[in-house]
Enzyme design. Sequence first.
Site, PDB file in Angstrom:
ATOM      1  CB  CYS A 124      60.948 197.990  -5.018  1.00  0.00           C
ATOM      2  SG  CYS A 124      61.866 198.166  -3.472  1.00  0.00           S
ATOM      3  CD  GLU A 140      71.391 195.017  -5.956  1.00  0.00           C
ATOM      4  OE1 GLU A 140      72.239 195.690  -6.566  1.00  0.00           O
ATOM      5  OE2 GLU A 140      70.217 194.851  -6.370  1.00  0.00           O
ATOM      6  CE1 TYR A 197      66.654 202.638  -2.716  1.00  0.00           C
ATOM      7  CE2 TYR A 197      64.267 202.620  -2.952  1.00  0.00           C
ATOM      8  CZ  TYR A 197      65.506 203.085  -3.358  1.00  0.00           C
ATOM      9  OH  TYR A 197      65.587 203.972  -4.396  1.00  0.00           O
ATOM     10  CG  ASP A 252      64.191 196.608  -7.209  1.00  0.00           C
ATOM     11  OD1 ASP A 252      63.479 196.716  -6.192  1.00  0.00           O
ATOM     12  OD2 ASP A 252      65.185 195.872  -7.244  1.00  0.00           O
ATOM     13  CB  SER A 253      66.184 199.248  -4.070  1.00  0.00           C
ATOM     14  OG  SER A 253      66.257 197.839  -4.012  1.00  0.00           O
ATOM     15  CB  CYS A 281      62.188 190.854  -1.177  1.00  0.00           C
ATOM     16  SG  CYS A 281      63.646 191.701  -1.836  1.00  0.00           S
ATOM     17  CB  THR A 282      61.232 192.232  -6.770  1.00  0.00           C
ATOM     18  OG1 THR A 282      62.007 193.384  -6.385  1.00  0.00           O
ATOM     19  CG2 THR A 282      59.755 192.560  -6.705  1.00  0.00           C
ATOM     20  CG  HIS A 283      66.813 191.883  -4.703  1.00  0.00           C
ATOM     21  ND1 HIS A 283      66.106 193.058  -4.668  1.00  0.00           N
ATOM     22  CD2 HIS A 283      68.074 192.222  -5.106  1.00  0.00           C
ATOM     23  CE1 HIS A 283      66.900 194.065  -5.027  1.00  0.00           C
ATOM     24  NE2 HIS A 283      68.096 193.578  -5.295  1.00  0.00           N
TER      25      HIS A 283
END
Length: 270
Positions: free
Chosen positions: A70, A162, A39, A7-8, A194-196
């Site tokens: 991601c 983040e 990203y 992932d980013s 989005c995996t976040h």
Amino acid sequence: MAVGVFDSGLGGLTVLAALQRRLPDQAFVYFGDNAHTPYGVRDADDIFALTCAGTSRLFDEGCDLVILACNTASAAALKRMQETWVPEGKRVLGVFVPLIEALTERQWGDNSPPREVAVKHVALFATPATVSSRAFQRELAFRAIGVDVEAQPCGGLVDAIEAGDMILAEALVQSHVDALRRRMPMPEAAVLGCTHYPLMEDAFRAALGPDVAVFSQPDLVAASLQDYLERRPEMRGTGQVSRYLTTGDARAVSSRATQFLRRGIAFEPA
Ligand code: DGL
């Protein structure tokens, strides 16, 4: 026996946690490109170059299979990687297909022609790069007809997560849901693309209300990987141990990961 998870940044940990729950004996090597996150505001060439670099590092760890956990990399780089870059004997898979198969009520790998499905109005929440790639709509069109997708680029949300600023992240979720609803007042389903975003799933559910079905990737991707590895056990890889690698500050990333997953996680410099 290690599978790579890319992932980013920290978002792929939501997928990793589901993978570890479902496949407790499988080793995983996680690569977070925290030095270059997000990203979602980069162009496709940049995302391609960064994703190839991270994936190479995972191949070096003995991973024959790498999951791009991601959506931005899956949308902007995966097809080009598969067509021009992935070495023989290695596989790189994305996270879109299991989600879209669930949304369109398909069994894994059902490649029959597109057909009408129950949901007609779908809200997609994703990064600006994922939204502008239109990769979600393209994959959906292979499987379903007559589905109206309204996409909301959620600028700023990955940065806030983040940075661990959950108050800002919650406010951004609310404002992105409000913006989406101005264009699509009554979605039947919402996709957290989005995996976040699963880290903010409660905030999305609260903002969307009880009538919207929320589709989130971690469990869907885990179920699909389990099925894949049963069919392709040779792709479990030669690596033996689970590791967590980051291009960012390993101490800061470890502490944020520990906060998000509610268990100790120690990242090492990639
Ligand atoms: N977790 C990544 C995704 O699924 C976040 C992309 C970003 O770094 O902006 O899209």
